[in-house]
Scaffold this motif. Sequence first.
Motif, PDB file in Angstrom:
ATOM      1  N   SER A   1      13.009  -2.375   3.830  1.00 47.64           N
ATOM      2  CA  SER A   1      14.548  -2.775   3.436  1.00 47.64           C
ATOM      3  C   SER A   1      14.953  -4.266   3.595  1.00 47.64           C
ATOM      4  O   SER A   1      16.030  -4.572   3.220  1.00 47.64           O
ATOM      5  CB  SER A   1      15.429  -1.736   4.002  1.00 47.64           C
ATOM      6  N   THR A   2      14.200  -4.967   4.381  1.00 51.13           N
ATOM      7  CA  THR A   2      14.526  -6.343   4.677  1.00 51.13           C
ATOM      8  C   THR A   2      14.231  -7.221   3.268  1.00 51.13           C
ATOM      9  O   THR A   2      14.526  -8.323   3.575  1.00 51.13           O
ATOM     10  CB  THR A   2      14.026  -6.950   5.990  1.00 51.13           C
ATOM     11  N   ASP A   3      13.518  -6.911   2.430  1.00 52.10           N
ATOM     12  CA  ASP A   3      12.908  -7.558   1.426  1.00 52.10           C
ATOM     13  C   ASP A   3      13.784  -7.247   0.005  1.00 52.10           C
ATOM     14  O   ASP A   3      13.597  -5.991  -0.502  1.00 52.10           O
ATOM     15  CB  ASP A   3      11.485  -7.230   0.934  1.00 52.10           C
ATOM     16  N   PRO A   4      14.729  -8.098  -0.282  1.00 58.27           N
ATOM     17  CA  PRO A   4      15.589  -7.669  -1.543  1.00 58.27           C
ATOM     18  C   PRO A   4      14.814  -7.481  -2.499  1.00 58.27           C
ATOM     19  O   PRO A   4      15.636  -6.984  -3.404  1.00 58.27           O
ATOM     20  CB  PRO A   4      16.627  -8.911  -1.538  1.00 58.27           C
ATOM     21  N   ASP A   5      13.721  -7.888  -2.734  1.00 56.85           N
ATOM     22  CA  ASP A   5      12.708  -7.617  -4.115  1.00 56.85           C
ATOM     23  C   ASP A   5      12.258  -6.352  -4.313  1.00 56.85           C
ATOM     24  O   ASP A   5      11.699  -5.910  -5.202  1.00 56.85           O
ATOM     25  CB  ASP A   5      11.816  -8.885  -4.154  1.00 56.85           C
ATOM     26  N   ARG A   6      12.268  -5.697  -3.185  1.00 59.34           N
ATOM     27  CA  ARG A   6      11.597  -4.341  -3.097  1.00 59.34           C
ATOM     28  C   ARG A   6      12.658  -3.292  -3.468  1.00 59.34           C
ATOM     29  O   ARG A   6      13.791  -3.284  -3.091  1.00 59.34           O
ATOM     30  CB  ARG A   6      11.136  -3.933  -1.810  1.00 59.34           C
ATOM     31  N   PRO A   7      12.478  -2.414  -4.525  1.00 57.69           N
ATOM     32  CA  PRO A   7      13.585  -1.443  -4.876  1.00 57.69           C
ATOM     33  C   PRO A   7      13.824  -0.291  -4.023  1.00 57.69           C
ATOM     34  O   PRO A   7      13.037  -0.041  -2.934  1.00 57.69           O
ATOM     35  CB  PRO A   7      12.712  -0.988  -6.307  1.00 57.69           C
ATOM     36  N   ALA A   8      15.028   0.176  -3.663  1.00 57.38           N
ATOM     37  CA  ALA A   8      15.449   1.570  -3.088  1.00 57.38           C
ATOM     38  C   ALA A   8      16.179   2.282  -3.988  1.00 57.38           C
ATOM     39  O   ALA A   8      16.916   2.077  -4.761  1.00 57.38           O
ATOM     40  CB  ALA A   8      16.563   0.603  -2.225  1.00 57.38           C
ATOM     41  N   ALA A   9      15.335   3.349  -3.867  1.00 56.06           N
ATOM     42  CA  ALA A   9      15.687   4.397  -4.767  1.00 56.06           C
ATOM     43  C   ALA A   9      16.758   5.277  -3.939  1.00 56.06           C
ATOM     44  O   ALA A   9      16.653   5.353  -2.835  1.00 56.06           O
ATOM     45  CB  ALA A   9      14.551   5.319  -5.281  1.00 56.06           C
ATOM     46  N   THR A  10      17.621   6.045  -4.816  1.00 56.13           N
ATOM     47  CA  THR A  10      18.682   7.010  -3.986  1.00 56.13           C
ATOM     48  C   THR A  10      18.593   8.443  -4.676  1.00 56.13           C
ATOM     49  O   THR A  10      18.028   8.365  -5.714  1.00 56.13           O
ATOM     50  CB  THR A  10      20.089   6.184  -4.280  1.00 56.13           C
ATOM     51  N   GLY A  11      19.389   9.289  -4.022  1.00 52.85           N
ATOM     52  CA  GLY A  11      19.464  10.515  -4.743  1.00 52.85           C
ATOM     53  C   GLY A  11      18.547  11.463  -4.243  1.00 52.85           C
ATOM     54  O   GLY A  11      17.470  11.208  -3.209  1.00 52.85           O
TER      55      GLY A  11
ATOM     56  N   ALA B   1       0.928  -1.370  -0.002  1.00 52.70           N
ATOM     57  CA  ALA B   1       0.061   0.058   0.072  1.00 52.70           C
ATOM     58  C   ALA B   1       1.150   1.289   0.080  1.00 52.70           C
ATOM     59  O   ALA B   1       0.766   2.281  -0.575  1.00 52.70           O
ATOM     60  CB  ALA B   1      -0.976  -0.056   1.213  1.00 52.70           C
ATOM     61  N   ALA B   2       1.893   1.133   0.818  1.00 50.50           N
ATOM     62  CA  ALA B   2       2.938   2.459   0.798  1.00 50.50           C
ATOM     63  C   ALA B   2       3.554   2.558  -0.691  1.00 50.50           C
ATOM     64  O   ALA B   2       3.458   3.631  -0.975  1.00 50.50           O
ATOM     65  CB  ALA B   2       4.159   2.130   1.677  1.00 50.50           C
ATOM     66  N   ALA B   3       3.754   1.543  -1.234  1.00 48.53           N
ATOM     67  CA  ALA B   3       4.559   1.500  -2.741  1.00 48.53           C
ATOM     68  C   ALA B   3       3.239   2.309  -3.804  1.00 48.53           C
ATOM     69  O   ALA B   3       3.516   3.143  -4.384  1.00 48.53           O
ATOM     70  CB  ALA B   3       4.876   0.427  -3.225  1.00 48.53           C
ATOM     71  N   ALA B   4       2.108   1.865  -3.569  1.00 49.40           N
ATOM     72  CA  ALA B   4       0.942   2.169  -4.331  1.00 49.40           C
ATOM     73  C   ALA B   4       0.578   3.690  -3.970  1.00 49.40           C
ATOM     74  O   ALA B   4       0.568   4.610  -4.970  1.00 49.40           O
ATOM     75  CB  ALA B   4      -0.426   1.521  -4.029  1.00 49.40           C
ATOM     76  N   LEU B   5       0.719   4.125  -3.066  1.00 50.28           N
ATOM     77  CA  LEU B   5       0.503   5.609  -2.320  1.00 50.28           C
ATOM     78  C   LEU B   5       1.509   6.546  -2.815  1.00 50.28           C
ATOM     79  O   LEU B   5       1.334   7.806  -3.290  1.00 50.28           O
ATOM     80  CB  LEU B   5       0.337   5.653  -0.926  1.00 50.28           C
ATOM     81  N   ALA B   6       2.883   5.968  -2.884  1.00 53.49           N
ATOM     82  CA  ALA B   6       3.986   6.881  -3.354  1.00 53.49           C
ATOM     83  C   ALA B   6       3.485   6.843  -4.902  1.00 53.49           C
ATOM     84  O   ALA B   6       4.033   8.188  -5.534  1.00 53.49           O
ATOM     85  CB  ALA B   6       5.558   5.922  -3.317  1.00 53.49           C
ATOM     86  N   ARG B   7       2.975   6.300  -5.692  1.00 51.97           N
ATOM     87  CA  ARG B   7       2.603   6.417  -7.052  1.00 51.97           C
ATOM     88  C   ARG B   7       1.435   7.288  -7.307  1.00 51.97           C
ATOM     89  O   ARG B   7       1.333   8.150  -8.282  1.00 51.97           O
ATOM     90  CB  ARG B   7       2.449   5.237  -7.814  1.00 51.97           C
ATOM     91  N   SER B   8       0.342   7.012  -6.513  1.00 44.93           N
ATOM     92  CA  SER B   8      -0.802   7.481  -6.787  1.00 44.93           C
ATOM     93  C   SER B   8      -1.061   9.043  -6.113  1.00 44.93           C
ATOM     94  O   SER B   8      -1.972   9.692  -6.440  1.00 44.93           O
ATOM     95  CB  SER B   8      -1.978   6.671  -6.527  1.00 44.93           C
TER      96      SER B   8
END
Length: 290
Positions: free
Chosen positions: A276-286, A161-168
Motif C-alpha cells: 500500500s505504500t507504492d501508489p503505482d500498485r492497484p488496490a481492489a475493493t469490495g 511475485a504476490a501479484a503474479a500468484l494472485a493471477r496464476s
Amino acid sequence: MSVLVSPLDLAADLERGSADRTVVLDVRWRLGGPPGRAEHAAGHVPGAVFVDLDTELAAPPGTGGRHPLPEPSRLQEVLRRAGVSEGSRVVAYDHADGSVAARAWWLLRWAGLPADRVAVLDGGWAAWREEGLPVSTEEPAPEPGDVVVRPGAMPVLDADAAAALARSGVLLDARAGERYRGEVEPVDPRAGHIPGARSAPSAGNVGHDGRWQEPGDLAERFRELGVEPGSGPEAVGAYCGSGVTASSLVLALEYAGLTAPEKPAALYAGSWSDWSTDPDRPAATGPDAG
C-alpha cells in the motif's frame, strides 16, 4: 512434533525434561498494546522466555513493511538468548488463537529448524490457564543456545511475485473481511486488497474456544477458496497487514494437509503494509477477489 501441541502435552513434556529440552517462547502481542512483556512478567508458562514481536521477530519498520524479516544475525542472537540449540524443540504461544505465535513458528522454520521440532501451543495462554496448569512469575535465565540461523528455508514473496500468484494461483488475505473489502483501514496508507487475492481471515482458523479447527474442517475451508491438496509455494501463498497473521494461514494449510513441510505455502512478508505504500500498485475493493 505436530505443528500444534496441546497445553497438557506441553506441560507433560516440560515436566519430563530431556537433553534436547523444549524451549518455550512467549510472544504475546497486540496491535496497539498493551505491551506483552508486562503480561509475561505478571504470569507465564514456567520457563518461557519472552520474545518481542516488534523488536526481535522483525526488523525496524521501513522498506519491506511494518514487520520486515529480521536480520539473520539478530534472529540468531535472540534465539540463542532464549536457549535454542541445534537439537531443541521449540513451542511458541500467544494470547489465544496462534495468529502471532505462528510468526515465530514461521521464522524458526525459515531459519532452518526442522519442521518436526517447531510448534504452536493450541489455544495459547488462555488454554493453558483454562487447563489449570502451573503459572510462573520467575524470569528464566536459560543457558545460551548454539542454534545457527540458516535463512531461506521457507518461501517468501515480494510484491511482484504476490501479484503474479494472485493471477496464476491462490493468494489468501488473512486480514479481517472489512479490511479486505476496503471498508476500513486503521493502520496502513490505503484501503483495499491485492487484485485477485481471496479473503481468508485468520480468525477462521480457530473455533469459539480459541483452539484450532480440526484439520478436515480447515481443509474444507481452504478447498472452498480454491486451494488444492498437494499445493506448494508456486500455487498458494498468503499475506496480511504486515506478515504476522498470514503466517498462521501458512501453518493452517500445513496442518490441514493441503501443503507439506517440504513444500509449504509462500508468505508475502511485507504484506499490505508494503504493497500500500507504492501508489503505482492497484488496490481492489469490495467482496470479490478482484
